[in-house]
Design a protein around this motif. Structure first.
Motif, PDB file in Angstrom:
ATOM      1  N   THR A 119       0.831  -1.308  -0.009  1.00  0.00           N
ATOM      2  CA  THR A 119      -0.164  -0.119   0.149  1.00  0.00           C
ATOM      3  C   THR A 119       0.759   1.378  -0.010  1.00  0.00           C
ATOM      4  O   THR A 119       0.741   2.111  -0.840  1.00  0.00           O
ATOM      5  CB  THR A 119      -0.971   0.070   1.367  1.00  0.00           C
ATOM      6  OG1 THR A 119      -1.724  -1.167   1.357  1.00  0.00           O
ATOM      7  CG2 THR A 119      -1.741   1.280   1.251  1.00  0.00           C
ATOM      8  N   ASP A 120       1.590   1.349   0.959  1.00  0.00           N
ATOM      9  CA  ASP A 120       2.410   2.539   0.916  1.00  0.00           C
ATOM     10  C   ASP A 120       3.734   2.580   0.156  1.00  0.00           C
ATOM     11  O   ASP A 120       3.833   3.833  -0.569  1.00  0.00           O
ATOM     12  CB  ASP A 120       2.933   2.604   2.466  1.00  0.00           C
ATOM     13  CG  ASP A 120       1.901   2.650   3.349  1.00  0.00           C
ATOM     14  OD1 ASP A 120       0.997   3.442   3.225  1.00  0.00           O
ATOM     15  OD2 ASP A 120       1.995   2.357   4.593  1.00  0.00           O
ATOM     16  N   VAL A 121       4.332   1.637  -0.101  1.00  0.00           N
ATOM     17  CA  VAL A 121       5.670   1.551  -0.739  1.00  0.00           C
ATOM     18  C   VAL A 121       5.423   1.905  -2.232  1.00  0.00           C
ATOM     19  O   VAL A 121       6.072   2.295  -3.292  1.00  0.00           O
ATOM     20  CB  VAL A 121       6.535   0.285  -0.621  1.00  0.00           C
ATOM     21  CG1 VAL A 121       5.835  -0.837  -1.061  1.00  0.00           C
ATOM     22  CG2 VAL A 121       7.898   0.517  -1.371  1.00  0.00           C
ATOM     23  N   SER A 122       4.080   1.359  -2.698  1.00  0.00           N
ATOM     24  CA  SER A 122       3.594   1.545  -4.178  1.00  0.00           C
ATOM     25  C   SER A 122       3.398   2.934  -4.511  1.00  0.00           C
ATOM     26  O   SER A 122       3.261   3.353  -5.764  1.00  0.00           O
ATOM     27  CB  SER A 122       2.330   0.692  -4.530  1.00  0.00           C
ATOM     28  OG  SER A 122       1.234   1.175  -3.864  1.00  0.00           O
ATOM     29  N   GLU A 123       3.238   3.667  -3.781  1.00  0.00           N
ATOM     30  CA  GLU A 123       3.015   5.068  -3.951  1.00  0.00           C
ATOM     31  C   GLU A 123       3.976   5.812  -4.682  1.00  0.00           C
ATOM     32  O   GLU A 123       4.207   6.552  -5.348  1.00  0.00           O
ATOM     33  CB  GLU A 123       2.622   6.044  -2.706  1.00  0.00           C
ATOM     34  CG  GLU A 123       1.229   5.587  -2.117  1.00  0.00           C
ATOM     35  CD  GLU A 123       0.890   6.540  -1.023  1.00  0.00           C
ATOM     36  OE1 GLU A 123       1.394   7.441  -0.667  1.00  0.00           O
ATOM     37  OE2 GLU A 123      -0.215   6.192  -0.350  1.00  0.00           O
ATOM     38  N   ILE A 124       5.447   5.423  -4.362  1.00  0.00           N
ATOM     39  CA  ILE A 124       6.285   5.681  -4.755  1.00  0.00           C
ATOM     40  C   ILE A 124       7.098   4.901  -6.075  1.00  0.00           C
ATOM     41  O   ILE A 124       7.383   5.614  -7.114  1.00  0.00           O
ATOM     42  CB  ILE A 124       7.577   6.068  -3.842  1.00  0.00           C
ATOM     43  CG1 ILE A 124       7.347   6.563  -2.555  1.00  0.00           C
ATOM     44  CG2 ILE A 124       8.995   6.301  -4.628  1.00  0.00           C
ATOM     45  CD1 ILE A 124       8.250   6.757  -1.559  1.00  0.00           C
ATOM     46  N   TYR A 125       6.857   3.734  -6.009  1.00  0.00           N
ATOM     47  CA  TYR A 125       7.632   2.897  -6.702  1.00  0.00           C
ATOM     48  C   TYR A 125       6.772   2.291  -8.025  1.00  0.00           C
ATOM     49  O   TYR A 125       6.987   1.512  -8.888  1.00  0.00           O
ATOM     50  CB  TYR A 125       8.364   1.745  -6.255  1.00  0.00           C
ATOM     51  CG  TYR A 125       9.504   2.446  -5.330  1.00  0.00           C
ATOM     52  CD1 TYR A 125      10.696   2.897  -5.672  1.00  0.00           C
ATOM     53  CD2 TYR A 125       9.217   2.274  -4.125  1.00  0.00           C
ATOM     54  CE1 TYR A 125      11.695   3.391  -5.112  1.00  0.00           C
ATOM     55  CE2 TYR A 125      10.394   2.865  -2.969  1.00  0.00           C
ATOM     56  CZ  TYR A 125      11.437   3.492  -3.694  1.00  0.00           C
ATOM     57  OH  TYR A 125      12.309   3.902  -3.003  1.00  0.00           O
TER      58      TYR A 125
END
Length: 508
Positions: A119-125
């Protein structure tokens, strides 16, 4: 994502270990023979040059797949991302997971293994992932307790009612290349095959014939004798459409092959050469018919049978899961995003090496060469609709159809979202056992199985009923009007309830 190309992030140089699960046939015929080696090397080089990410692609056969993945995940042994085949999980419900259904597969993997929360890491990558998850049909596949754990993919490319017509080119030219805009013109075309000296099968199922007739007249064919009028199920016996299609098909049934297996399995070169004319769903054509394009165009004319009520949508399933114990989750997400949004990487894995396996026209359409690798994996899991290219004969047939019905989805007509509605009858779990059994009682096989005792060939479709010599009035008498009306009401109530539940879940 441009900063990942121009700058060196912390994961620069870390190898992503990607486990992919093609069919055993693909492994035996393509992987073991090294036919992909050169292309895979190009992909690996491109990932390093552009993103600084080395990748290791490991092909694992479906047999004993779960046990293999289990060992690798528990030991955190060179596994960053894998394809979670639902049928490989012990005690999995092997009923087809359609887009209208909640997907229990994700929960099973999360319950047993350390699966990464993206959820969170996908916002960047992988910033597009959260937007994708806003689709209420896809969120059930990749979310658990409001968190994103999976990456969705295509399990069936462009479902719906888009049909295509392929005709032997010499035969079509000799007829003067007539326009084919409705079933009456299609019927005349098929009639002409009877007096043609060209040998070959005519392949056209009655369901496809009826479906096109329905959409040409403002209805969406569903199954059996049922269709949608907007979002209301109707019986086509209440219209003239079923009678028109039935009686029209009666005249051409003797010319149509009773072996329509070519519609439903990959066609060998021998089978392709034996076909004079074929009507089939677009996705069947895309899966089964493709050979190098010059050869195809030399032999066949291609056209789309589309209209204002043509529905297309991508049927999705859980495509990738990331190992939660991996120390390389960021790089893994960048790699997964490349498979969906980097045109150069996608072209390599889908079509091969440019100017060797394929060439491109000025409009971006594809010419396949004789040594093509296109279609090396028949699962469709590697297909990205956003990056898929048209074959040049598709673009020439209609660039508008390609852009509006294939490159994009077209599932909302007159305000009705037809995803799920067209597949609703396939899901016994959603219908419930009693309602599903009621549907089966109205199946062609059960209504007309008595014909077998009369020495008639097995009846599995309306086309088989027509070939048995039964006229329309006798055919429709087999459908008890009270039973049909009761069934329609129960299914309609079920659809309304399920759609309401999905809306409530989304609001929550």
């Amino acid at each position: 994502m441009s900063n990942l190309v121009n700058n060196k992030p912390a994961f620069h140089g870390k190898t992503v270990h990607y486990i992919y699960t093609p069919s055993q046939d693909t492994i035996d015929n393509i992987i073991k023979k090294g036919l992909l080696d050169e292309t895979l090397d190009e992909i690996k080089n491109k990932m390093v040059e552009t993103y600084g990410i080395p990748i290791n692609i490991e092909f694992v056969p479906q047999e004993n797949y779960y046990e293999f993945i289990k060992i690798r995940l528990h030991s955190n042994d060179n596994i960053d991302v894998f394809t979670p085949r639902f049928f490989a999980f012990p005690n999995s419900d092997t009923v087809r997971f359609i887009i209208y259904d909640q997907n229990p597969v994700l929960q099973q993997w999360i319950n047993e293994f350390d699966i990464a929360d993206l959820t969170d890491v996908s916002e960047i990558y992988f910033p597009e992932l959260k937007q994708i998850a806003n689709d209420r049909y896809i969120e059930k596949i990749i979310e658990f307790n409001g968190r994103i754990y999976g990456v969705p993919g295509i399990c069936n490319f462009k479902q719906g009612n888009l049909l295509v017509l392929t005709i032997d080119k010499t035969f079509y030219d000799q007829l003067g290349r007539p326009s084919i805009n409705d079933i009456h013109q299609l019927q005349e075309l098929i009639k002409n095959t009877e007096k043609s000296y060209h040998n070959g099968k005519v392949v056209c199922s009655f369901n496809d014939y009826l479906s096109w007739h329905c959409s040409n007249n403002g209805y969406i064919y569903w199954t059996n004798i049922f269709a949608y009028d907007r979002d209301q199920i109707i019986t086509l016996s209440d219209t003239e459409l079923l009678r028109e299609a039935y009686e029209s098909f009666q005249e051409i049934a003797p010319m149509i092959s009773d072996d329509i297996s070519s519609n439903y399995q990959r066609m060998s070169d021998k089978m392709k050469k034996s076909v004079l004319l074929q009507v089939c769903p677009y996705y069947r054509f895309k899966d089964n018919w493709m050979e190098y394009t010059d050869h195809f165009v030399y032999n066949f004319e291609f056209m789309f049978l589309s209209n204002g009520y043509t529905i297309t949508y991508d049927e999705c399933w859980l495509k990738y899961l990331v190992n939660g114990a991996s120390d390389n989750i960021e790089a893994t997400l960048v790699f997964l995003r490349c498979l969906e949004y980097d045109q150069e990487i996608y072209d390599l894995i889908r079509y091969g090496i440019k100017d060797k396996h394929y060439t491109l026209n000025k409009n971006g359409s594809v010419f396949l060469d004789k040594n093509m690798i296109y279609g090396w994996d028949d699962s469709n899991m590697l297909v990205s609709p956003a990056l898929e290219r048209p074959f040049f004969f598709e673009w020439n047939a209609s660039s508008i159809v390609w852009e509006n019905l294939i490159n994009k989805q077209n599932y909302i007509i007159d305000g009705v979202d037809y995803r799920g509605l067209l597949d609703f009858n396939l899901n016994a779990k959603m219908l419930g056992d009693d309602l599903y059994e009621s549907m089966q009682n109205l199946s062609i096989h059960r209504l007309f199985d008595y014909l077998n005792s009369l020495g008639k060939p097995p009846v599995n479709s309306i086309a088989d009923v027509i070939r048995s010599g039964i006229g329309y009035d006798d055919f429709i008498k087999h459908y008890d009007s009270e039973v049909v009306e009761k069934l329609i009401k129960e299914i309609q109530d079920k659809i309304i309830k399920e759609r309401g539940n999905m809306d409530i879940d989304k609001q929550a």
